[in-house]
Enzyme design. Sequence first.
Site, PDB file in Angstrom:
ATOM      1  N   LYS A 102       0.816  -1.226   0.000  1.00 38.94           N
ATOM      2  CA  LYS A 102       0.000   0.000   0.000  1.00 38.94           C
ATOM      3  C   LYS A 102       0.846   1.270   0.000  1.00 38.94           C
ATOM      4  O   LYS A 102       0.466   2.261  -0.608  1.00 38.94           O
ATOM      5  CB  LYS A 102      -0.926   0.008   1.220  1.00 38.94           C
ATOM      6  CG  LYS A 102      -2.048  -1.013   1.140  1.00 38.94           C
ATOM      7  CD  LYS A 102      -2.935  -0.872   2.368  1.00 38.94           C
ATOM      8  CE  LYS A 102      -4.046  -1.883   2.375  1.00 38.94           C
ATOM      9  NZ  LYS A 102      -4.933  -1.699   3.524  1.00 38.94           N
ATOM     10  N   ASP A 118     -10.114   2.560   3.326  1.00 40.17           N
ATOM     11  CA  ASP A 118     -10.156   1.832   4.608  1.00 40.17           C
ATOM     12  C   ASP A 118     -10.936   2.597   5.678  1.00 40.17           C
ATOM     13  O   ASP A 118     -11.750   2.019   6.409  1.00 40.17           O
ATOM     14  CB  ASP A 118      -8.735   1.560   5.127  1.00 40.17           C
ATOM     15  CG  ASP A 118      -8.063   0.397   4.420  1.00 40.17           C
ATOM     16  OD1 ASP A 118      -8.773  -0.405   3.785  1.00 40.17           O
ATOM     17  OD2 ASP A 118      -6.826   0.292   4.501  1.00 40.17           O
TER      18      ASP A 118
END
Length: 280
Positions: free
Chosen positions: A66, A102
């Site tokens: 990420k 997220d």
Amino acid sequence: MSKQFALFGHPVTHTLSPRIHRAFARDLGIDMEYRAVDTAPDDFKAALDRFAEAGGVGGNVTLPLKEAAFGLCADLSPAARRAQSVNTLIRTDHGWHGENTDGAGLVRDLTDRHRLDLRGRRTLLLGAGGAARGVAPALLEAGIDKMVVVNRSAERADRLVDLLDAPGRVASRYWEDLEALGDFELVINATSATRHGGALKLPFGLASPRFVVVDLNYGEAAAPFLSWGRAAKAEAAIDGLGMLVEQAAEAFQRWHGRRPDTDDLYASLRAEHARLQTAD
Ligand code: NDP
């Protein structure tokens, strides 16, 4: 040809993402292909280039890529910039646009599905990796009270506090000082400590009377922390399965302009994880 989507990570053997996105596409009648691509960190840029050349238009990114994805994007959403971490990619004419869903996924799961009022909760965030950086700004925006960030390596906790730039509302503390922090109304495990059978040693003194625990992990990896929360008499002990589904739905909406309904899919995944059912 169907639109091409992929998840990049290493490893990706047990990922639920292809199943989740295929179910969303089926429900909404969208023609797309979604596959998992096991990508070593050193090969990530080349794998993304190959994917784009082959017509790839969107992707997800998971551990440990990420932060690398953040560095490879031509432009970024505010959430991705704040998190310095990207979990959703959208192909544009000038390269990859990076998003981080997220935080939105976690808050949606906690507030809509679990009916948790986050407002005014004194919060302890364990961990300061990509996931912690993704969820912390969203929790602050959702109205939690003060947040304390505790991470195994203190420098990373300090960096997250600097990134959040909310003086007076967010502070970092040492892991060794957990006993002395007082109690919290929300404790979130955003570490990967239990992914490979490890444990987290936490004092019961962290629990206040209106105490809720949330683990971003799900399945076996969430069991130790949720068990600790239940033993500390948490009102609710919530794992990361709902967040997983909701962050995927947020990504899906950014790709296709339509948000899938997540309830049925969540229910069927939950039934499969019933053994580890949360206590909420
Ligand atoms: P990172 O690798 O970026 O960060 C890992 C974090 O865990 C760091 O804070 C690290 O501390 C800490 N950590 C690792 N081992 C230990 C240990 N033995 N004791 C204490 N702390 C430890 O991972 P992510 O932030 O991306 O992910 C964290 C977890 O959240 C993962 O398990 C992941 O599966 C889960 N997750 C779930 C999502 C969902 O949708 N449900 C979405 C995203 C993540 P240090 O900095 O000191 O190394």
